[in-house]
Design an enzyme around this catalytic site. Structure first.
Site, PDB file in Angstrom:
ATOM      1  CG  HIS A 111      13.543  14.571  20.784  1.00  0.00           C
ATOM      2  ND1 HIS A 111      13.234  14.146  19.502  1.00  0.00           N
ATOM      3  CD2 HIS A 111      12.908  15.755  20.957  1.00  0.00           C
ATOM      4  CE1 HIS A 111      12.462  15.054  18.929  1.00  0.00           C
ATOM      5  NE2 HIS A 111      12.240  16.035  19.779  1.00  0.00           N
ATOM      6  CG  ASN A 113       7.759  17.254  18.401  1.00  0.00           C
ATOM      7  OD1 ASN A 113       7.353  17.187  17.255  1.00  0.00           O
ATOM      8  ND2 ASN A 113       7.507  18.272  19.186  1.00  0.00           N
TER       9      ASN A 113
END
Length: 303
Positions: A109, A111
């Site tokens: 992940h 971000n």
């Protein structure tokens, strides 16, 4: 907090980053490409969601860009800042979640985002946030150490305390309290970043965003062709359940997106296409499956 945020510059970087990451993943997969879904948010703004599904290497890879705005901050954004309740906002970022097909390739992940609070045309507050983390099923220490070395190097020009601080924050954030275990082996997590001034904070955001492919792609390339069977696949689906639990129970980005009337399809693209739960299941002590929780899902110094 110094400097006026250049939202246009941040938006330009984020769109370029999304394109660069999608190009790299599609080339590595070799079988499937990313769809391109432009959408508008009824409350203001919109985004571009790109998903690769059913690939040779990636069972699902979602890379989303969003730039939304609204007249009132949702509760997820004001819980730590009650003085901003009732303010308008702009939020823009790139968020991705990768679910590989091979159980020996970790999920990952990343971000990076900018948030701006506004009232009566004035920008009252802004801050950057983001990071990246790794979620293996059958981990290799060499991979985890290499991942953290890239994270450390991305922080190196911003102060000796930055990597240790944001590494610890990542360990604490990606923690499932109801399971008493970390979601994975960590990486970096930061939020509320504005104390360096806009230019320096934006530079750090770019350093983190640019480091992600350097950290992740070599791991995928090393493990993508490793043989596996039904046992490994079953364990991968079981452990994906932890990923779903975290994202739906704890993740701030998911909560903010849903509370602010965001597009559910784009917010929930982080969830894996296949997942399984088992009642009160425990790995056999000393097994490869037990090794994950026994040796890897506790915070430690990987470097």
């Amino acid at each position: 907090m110094t400097g006026t945020p250049d939202i246009s510059a941040v938006r330009g970087y984020l769109l370029e980053l999304q394109e660069r990451i999608c190009t790299a993943f599609a080339a590595l997969d070799g079988r499937e490409s990313f769809g391109d879904d432009h959408w508008e948010r009824p409350g203001g703004g919109g985004g571009r969601t790109r998903v690769l599904a059913g690939g040779a290497v990636f069972e699902q890879a979602g890379v989303g860009f969003s730039h939304v705005h609204g007249a009132s901050l949702p509760p997820a954004a004001t819980a730590a800042r009650p003085e901003l309740a009732g303010c308008g906002f702009q939020a823009l970022g790139v968020s991705l979640v990768i679910h590989p097909r091979n159980p020996y390739v970790p999920a990952s992940h990343m971000n990076v985002r900018l948030f701006v609070a506004e009232k009566d045309g004035a920008r009252l507050a802004w801050w950057f946030g983001g990071g990246f983390d790794l979620t293996p099923f059958y981990p290799f220490e060499d991979d985890v150490r290499a991942w953290h070395r890239v994270a450390r190097d991305a922080c190196a020009g911003f102060g000796a305390d930055v990597y240790p601080r944001y590494k610890q924050w990542c360990d604490e954030y990606f923690y499932l309290r109801h399971r008493d275990e970390c979601r994975g082996v960590g990486g970096l997590f930061f939020d509320d970043l504005n104390e360096w001034g806009f230019a320096r904070c934006f530079e750090f955001q770019r350093a983190v965003g640019d480091a992600y492919l350097r950290a992740y792609l070599p791991i995928v390339e090393r493990r993508r062709d490793r043989e596996y069977g039904e046992r490994e696949r079953d364990f991968q689906l079981y452990r994906r359940g932890r990923y779903v639990e975290f994202n739906l129970v704890y993740d701030r980005g998911t909560l903010f997106g849903l509370q602010s009337g965001g597009r559910a399809e784009s917010i929930l693209m982080s969830l894996p296409p296949l997942v399984a739960w088992r009642y009160d299941w425990h790995a056999e002590p000393g097994s490869p499956e037990a090794r994950l929780t026994e040796r890897f899902l506790r915070p430690r110094d990987w470097i």
